[in-house]
Design an enzyme around this catalytic site. Structure first.
Site, PDB file in Angstrom:
ATOM      1  CE1 TYR A  77      -3.173   2.905   0.462  1.00  0.00           C
ATOM      2  CE2 TYR A  77      -2.416   3.246   2.601  1.00  0.00           C
ATOM      3  CZ  TYR A  77      -3.276   3.870   1.543  1.00  0.00           C
ATOM      4  OH  TYR A  77      -3.993   4.757   1.726  1.00  0.00           O
ATOM      5  CG  HIS A 115      -7.049   5.095  -0.493  1.00  0.00           C
ATOM      6  ND1 HIS A 115      -6.162   4.302   0.206  1.00  0.00           N
ATOM      7  CD2 HIS A 115      -8.319   4.380  -0.552  1.00  0.00           C
ATOM      8  CE1 HIS A 115      -7.128   3.280   0.728  1.00  0.00           C
ATOM      9  NE2 HIS A 115      -8.138   3.263   0.248  1.00  0.00           N
TER      10      HIS A 115
END
Length: 164
Positions: A77, A115
């Site tokens: 991530y 994100h």
């Protein structure tokens, strides 16, 4: 830059003694304040978190977290990737992202995701150049910034995970 001059970009790991550099960059780059867990995850990721230097000036960073999925597979991530405005367009962000993509390839990590705020077209286009695709939209992901929605951008690196 002068014609024919090589741009001096170097990467360095994040350690306890230089983690303040990452904190200062994040304050300058992002509208979000990061908590202690962010910095603990960044330090724990080892080679997956780097500071970028331009002629010995700290101007950018990438900070990742390694996550275990159900079944034991690891994915990466990207918590943050940023370069100070005056140093954008010099290949520093590309160098940081390529560093992490190369690590994923060498370690056979099949998935990388992040994100991005839905209105951050520069970031969305940047990641798309590297093969990331929008895989999800999350409403109200962010609490104190507008718009609060984000896209999840994902890159599958292993052929078995690629979309058909």
């Amino acid at each position: 830059m002068g014609a024919g001059r090589e741009v001096a970009i170097s990467l360095d790991g994040v350690r306890d003694k230089n983690v303040m550099q990452l904190k200062k960059l994040n304050t300058a780059l992002f509208p979000v304040r990061y908590n202690d867990k962010y910095y603990a995850d960044a330090l724990a990721s080892g080679e997956f978190t780097k500071l970028a230097y331009f002629s010995d000036i700290c101007v950018g960073s990438i900070a990742c977290r390694l996550e275990k999925k159900e079944g034991g597979a690891i994915r990466v991530y990207i918590m943050t990737l940023g370069v100070l405005a005056p140093y954008r367009g010099l290949g520093i962000g590309t160098r940081l992202l390529n560093h992490v993509l190369d690590l994923c390839s060498k370690q056979k990590i099949p998935e990388i995701y992040l994100h991005v705020q839905t209105n951050n077209e520069d970031a969305i286009n940047f990641y798309k150049k590297f093969g990331f695709v929008i895989t999800e939209t999350i409403k109200n992901y962010y609490t104190n910034i507008d718009p609060p929605d984000c896209f999840v951008l994902t890159k599958f690196t292993a052929p078995s995970q690629a979309k058909k």
